[in-house]
Scaffold this motif. Structure first.
Motif, short mmCIF file in Angstrom:
data_model
loop_
_atom_site.label_atom_id
_atom_site.label_comp_id
_atom_site.label_asym_id
_atom_site.label_seq_id
_atom_site.Cartn_x
_atom_site.Cartn_y
_atom_site.Cartn_z
N MET A 187 0.83 -1.20 0.00
CA MET A 187 0.00 0.00 0.00
C MET A 187 0.87 1.26 0.00
SD MET A 187 -2.81 -1.31 2.82
CE MET A 187 -3.47 0.32 3.15
N MET A 188 1.86 1.29 0.90
CA MET A 188 2.71 2.48 1.02
C MET A 188 3.46 2.77 -0.27
SD MET A 188 4.35 2.38 4.87
CE MET A 188 5.13 0.78 4.66
N TRP A 189 4.16 1.75 -0.78
CA TRP A 189 5.02 2.00 -1.93
C TRP A 189 4.23 2.13 -3.23
CZ3 TRP A 189 9.58 3.86 -1.09
CH2 TRP A 189 10.24 3.56 0.10
N ASP A 190 3.06 1.55 -3.30
CA ASP A 190 2.21 1.77 -4.46
C ASP A 190 1.82 3.24 -4.53
OD1 ASP A 190 0.67 1.03 -6.73
OD2 ASP A 190 -1.13 0.79 -5.52
N PHE A 191 1.39 3.80 -3.40
CA PHE A 191 0.98 5.21 -3.39
C PHE A 191 2.17 6.11 -3.70
CE2 PHE A 191 0.15 9.31 -1.50
CZ PHE A 191 -1.16 9.56 -1.86
N TRP A 192 3.29 5.90 -3.01
CA TRP A 192 4.45 6.77 -3.23
C TRP A 192 4.96 6.68 -4.67
CZ3 TRP A 192 6.99 4.99 1.96
CH2 TRP A 192 6.47 5.74 3.01
N SER A 193 4.96 5.49 -5.23
CA SER A 193 5.46 5.34 -6.59
C SER A 193 4.52 5.95 -7.62
CB SER A 193 5.69 3.86 -6.92
OG SER A 193 4.46 3.15 -6.98
N LEU A 194 3.27 6.18 -7.24
CA LEU A 194 2.32 6.86 -8.12
C LEU A 194 2.35 8.37 -7.97
CD1 LEU A 194 -0.71 4.41 -7.67
CD2 LEU A 194 0.74 4.65 -9.70
N HIS A 195 3.12 8.86 -6.98
CA HIS A 195 3.19 10.29 -6.71
C HIS A 195 4.64 10.73 -6.57
CE1 HIS A 195 -0.95 9.29 -5.48
NE2 HIS A 195 -1.23 10.50 -5.89
N PRO A 196 5.31 11.05 -7.66
CA PRO A 196 6.71 11.51 -7.58
C PRO A 196 6.91 12.71 -6.69
CG PRO A 196 6.13 10.98 -9.85
CD PRO A 196 4.86 10.92 -9.06
N GLU A 197 5.87 13.50 -6.44
CA GLU A 197 5.99 14.66 -5.55
C GLU A 197 6.39 14.24 -4.13
OE1 GLU A 197 1.46 15.75 -4.38
OE2 GLU A 197 1.77 14.95 -6.39
N SER A 198 6.19 12.95 -3.79
CA SER A 198 6.52 12.46 -2.45
C SER A 198 8.00 12.20 -2.25
CB SER A 198 5.74 11.16 -2.17
OG SER A 198 6.22 10.09 -2.99
N LEU A 199 8.80 12.24 -3.31
CA LEU A 199 10.20 11.82 -3.23
C LEU A 199 11.02 12.62 -2.22
CD1 LEU A 199 10.79 11.18 -7.02
CD2 LEU A 199 11.24 9.50 -5.22
N HIS A 200 10.76 13.91 -2.11
CA HIS A 200 11.53 14.73 -1.18
C HIS A 200 11.30 14.27 0.26
CE1 HIS A 200 12.97 19.16 -0.37
NE2 HIS A 200 13.76 18.25 0.17
N GLN A 201 10.02 14.13 0.63
CA GLN A 201 9.71 13.70 2.00
C GLN A 201 10.11 12.25 2.25
OE1 GLN A 201 9.28 14.83 4.84
NE2 GLN A 201 7.19 14.68 5.64
N VAL A 202 9.95 11.38 1.25
CA VAL A 202 10.35 9.98 1.42
C VAL A 202 11.85 9.90 1.69
CG1 VAL A 202 10.65 7.79 0.18
CG2 VAL A 202 8.44 8.95 0.12
N THR A 203 12.64 10.71 0.98
CA THR A 203 14.09 10.71 1.19
C THR A 203 14.43 11.18 2.60
OG1 THR A 203 14.47 11.09 -1.17
CG2 THR A 203 16.28 11.61 0.33
N ILE A 204 13.73 12.20 3.09
CA ILE A 204 13.95 12.65 4.47
C ILE A 204 13.52 11.57 5.46
CG2 ILE A 204 13.21 14.31 6.22
CD1 ILE A 204 12.99 16.40 3.99
N LEU A 205 12.35 10.97 5.20
CA LEU A 205 11.79 9.98 6.13
C LEU A 205 12.71 8.78 6.31
CD1 LEU A 205 9.41 8.90 7.84
CD2 LEU A 205 8.48 7.94 5.72
N PHE A 206 13.34 8.31 5.23
CA PHE A 206 14.18 7.13 5.33
C PHE A 206 15.64 7.45 5.62
CE2 PHE A 206 10.40 5.35 3.51
CZ PHE A 206 10.32 4.12 4.14
N SER A 207 15.92 8.74 5.81
CA SER A 207 17.23 9.10 6.36
C SER A 207 17.15 8.96 7.87
CB SER A 207 17.57 10.54 5.98
OG SER A 207 16.78 11.46 6.72
N ASP A 208 18.23 9.28 8.58
CA ASP A 208 18.20 9.17 10.03
C ASP A 208 17.23 10.16 10.66
OD1 ASP A 208 19.67 11.41 9.38
OD2 ASP A 208 21.28 11.05 10.82
#
Length: 513
Positions: free
Chosen positions: A162-183
């Motif tokens: 569910m999570m990655w399907d939504f994120w992969s359908l919305h490239p606008e999420s890339l900035h926050q996803v990169t922050i989220l999976f950093s420390d």
């Protein structure tokens, strides 16, 4: 739409023509009250959980004081910012976003940073996060996004698909996803964590003069984080570690302090800036608009009763005071409705009468009456209508918000700003992160994305490749994907990329969430 697909409808069965863009008056907005689909969808979402908050369910709060240290009266008429040395009582609630009330404080998640100023002109709520950006820029997508962070309706389990399907359908999420999976996705505690207003807001001195503003709260102790392995360890030994840490430090007199700054952007600068300052998935560069000091925030008192104060605290971006207004930010526009609407559902029509939510430096005077849990005098014998000639409260016309000219068609506007959704996360990856931080980011993403089905791994890896070739390559290698296939997908348009992963026979192994 294919003949065999069911049409999406509103709750009254009418077909929906668009579910990704709220209606606005031209581009970028503001949003329109006539968007009945958005209000229907969001009002239902606001009422999905009783009595727990739908998001930010687990939190910890404390009282404190905000003190002005620098003169900003050239930008705003807000009285609590009117003179150096002026102090205003505050209540600050920290929270995780996606988890339930019993979830661990160390979950990989943004952290809520919701601040209530008890000003002499009424309560001002700044409802932010510990990140300067968010996953989406249109509130019509918000219920769907949160559903992907909750539980699968069939299994009642968290679902990486569910999570990655939504994120992969919305490239606008890339900035926050990169922050989220950093420390930064696993803060060490609440005390040593930065806060952000995230949205762009308006500051004004009168009906003719205004600027755009972004808030930054810098923890005196710095932004301290923990490795994923430490976060996992703490889940087992002390799931409430951040709640405990905040309470114990305040109780022992070790008061957390934040230095408060703003970025000021004039209307002309906003119109000509390379980024859309009303897009909450983007940041405004501090090199272009340096931080201007405003004051300090100190937490110095724990609540006496968690439920009465922290649990019943209610924050809404619509709680504004003269000198501060909203902007065209579509996510902010949606939150102006949704937060207060949620409180009416969760706590009742008179939630503002609960002591933690009640103004402390002024009194409430209006013509709203009755409703569940009316604990005050309900206006006594005074009139309950306006206008009247029986000494009822009157409007104060000299505090009007600047009127902004609107040009454009009313309707659902496609997002047309030319700046790419890949540029800022690329700068973050290449120029801000050290190699150690990049390694940790890749490790965290591979661990999380590895639980999703292959077509989602390929689709998301292609997006990371568009952010930065090294970024996408390392994720693909960590997942043992065919790098050439990832590169091929990165060359397609977003719609073509999605369709390609759906058509590929190699990805037919899972037919549902």
């Amino acid at each position: 739409m294919a003949d065999d697909q069911k049409p999406m409808t509103t709750s009254n069965g009418a077909p929906v023509e668009n579910d990704t863009h709220t209606q606005t008056a031209g581009w970028p907005g503001p949003s329109l009250l006539q968007d009945v689909h958005f209000i229907d969808k969001m009002a239902h979402f606001d009422r999905e959980v009783i009595p727990e908050r739908r998001v930010h369910a687990k939190g910890a709060g404390a009282y404190g004081v905000f003190e002005v240290t620098h003169d900003v009266t050239q930008y705003t008429r807000a009285k609590f910012l009117s003179e150096i040395g002026k102090q205003t009582e505050v209540f600050l609630r920290f929270s995780t976003v996606g988890g339930e009330r019993g979830s661990a404080d160390t979950e990989r998640d943004p952290r809520g940073f919701a601040l209530k100023f008890y000003t002499e002109e009424g309560n001002y709520d700044l409802v932010g996060n510990n990140t300067p950006v968010f996953f989406i820029r249109d509130p019509l997508k918000f219920p769907d996004f949160i559903h992907t962070q909750k539980r699968d309706p069939r299994t009642n389990l968290k679902s990486p698909n569910m999570m990655w399907d939504f994120w992969s359908l919305h490239p606008e999420s890339l900035h926050q996803v990169t922050i989220l999976f950093s420390d930064r996705g696993t803060p060490a505690n609440y005390r040593e964590m930065h806060g952000f207003g995230s949205h762009t807001f308006m500051w004004y001195t009168d009906a003719s003069n205004y600027v755009w503003v972004k808030y930054h709260f810098k923890a005196r102790g710095g932004f301290k984080t923990m490795h994923a392995s430490e976060a996992d360890r703490l889940k087992a030994v002390d799931a409430d570690h951040a709640t405990r840490d905040l309470f114990d430090n305040i109780e022992n007199g070790n008061f957390p302090v934040w230095d408060v700054f703003v970025q000021i952007i004039t209307p002309d600068e906003a119109r000509n800036y390379k980024y859309d300052i009303f897009d909450v998935t983007k940041t405004v560069s501090q090199k272009d608009f340096p931080l201007i000091p405003v004051g300090t925030l100190t937490l110095n008192r724990n609540p006496e009763n968690y439920f009465a104060e922290t649990e019943q605290s209610a924050f809404a971006p619509s709680n504004l005071v003269p000198g501060i207004g909203p902007s065209f930010d579509k996510m902010l526009q949606g939150r102006l409705f949704s937060y207060a609407d949620t409180h009416r559902h969760r706590l009742g029509a008179n939630h503002h009468l609960i002591p933690v939510n009640n103004p402390k430096s002024t009194s409430v005077q209006n013509y709203q009456r009755d409703g569940a849990m009316m604990t005050g005098n309900n206006g006594g014998r005074s009139p309950n209508y306006y206008p009247n000639t029986f000494s009822g409260p009157q409007v104060k016309a000299d505090i009007s918000v600047p009127q902004l000219a609107m040009i454009g068609n009313m309707g659902r506007q496609e997002y047309t700003h030319p700046n790419s959704d890949f540029e800022q996360p690329g700068i973050l990856y290449r120029e801000v992160m050290t190699e150690d931080k990049r390694e940790q980011l890749i490790e965290n993403i591979v661990g999380a994305l590895g639980g999703a089905i292959k077509r989602l791994q390929y689709r998301q890896s292609a997006l990371f490749y568009l952010v930065d070739e090294d970024y996408g390559t390392r994720v693909a290698k960590g997942l043992n994907l065919d790098l050439n296939r990832v590169i091929e997908l990165s060359k397609l348009s977003q719609d073509e990329r999605v369709q390609a992963t759906l058509d590929d026979e190699a990805f037919k192994e899972v037919a549902s969430v």
